[in-house]
Design a protein around this motif. Structure first.
Motif: not given
Length: 192
Positions: A6, A10, A24, A26-27, A30, A111, A114, A117, A126, A128
């Motif tokens: 990750k 990034a 970053v 993890e969302s 993700q 798009y 997050s 984040n 942010s 993601v």
């Protein structure tokens, strides 16, 4: 290992976008196991895109990054543009027209912000990849003889389940790329 990947991802995205290094987390988007279309061998005619007969190339997710893009408006997606070895070599050497055997892939996701984040950054900033976009995968395949009628390029689009677009949608690809003759009908420029 996952955290390292990750972080490296990034860094690559930051480098491609010309921004600084961002750590970053993890969302939720993700961390969900995204449905990835099945990789074809290139010979499964039952799942081939109409007009050009292109199937999903095996191993395309392991190809190298050419660039990234964010499309606004009706699309509102974030994209990764990948290339096979032939494409990457041509991009790095500035070879135009692209040689036969070049394959360029576009993967697109919605798009999305997050929240996870943004908590780390202390403000909303942010975004993601979220769910796969309606036409998650697109491919351009260079074969100057087979696709002579469309300037040497064959086109294919697939949804997130790996189902190809119908003939009407596929027929819109070549005319859309027509204005970019100077770049051999390819919109994406290499992000070193």
């Amino acid at each position: 290992m996952r955290a390292v990947l990750k972080y490296v991802g990034a860094l690559g995205l930051c480098a491609a976008l010309g921004t600084g290094i961002v750590f970053v987390t993890e969302s939720a988007a993700q961390s969900r196991k995204a449905a990835e279309p099945p990789s074809g061998s290139g010979v499964n005619s039952s799942n081939a895109a109409p007009i050009f007969g292109i199937t999903i190339p095996a191993g395309y997710r392991d190809w190298r990054l050419i660039s990234v893009a964010h499309e606004e408006g009706n699309l509102n997606d974030i994209r990764a543009i990948l290339g096979n070895d032939v494409a990457i070599k041509a991009y790095r050497q500035g070879t135009l027209p692209f040689p036969d055997g070049t394959i360029i892939a576009r993967l697109a996701w919605k798009y999305v912000p997050s929240e996870e984040n943004d908590k780390v950054f202390g403000r909303a900033q942010s975004f993601v990849p979220g769910p796969a976009a309606d036409w998650y995968l697109q491919f351009m395949v260079k074969d100057s003889k087979k696709y002579a009628a469309t300037h040497g390029w064959g086109y294919a689009q697939f949804d997130k389940s790996g189902t190809p677009a119908d003939e009407g949608k596929t027929a819109t690809c070549a005319p859309c790329h027509e204005p970019d003759k100077a770049n051999d009908f390819v919109f994406t420029h290499y992000a070193p």
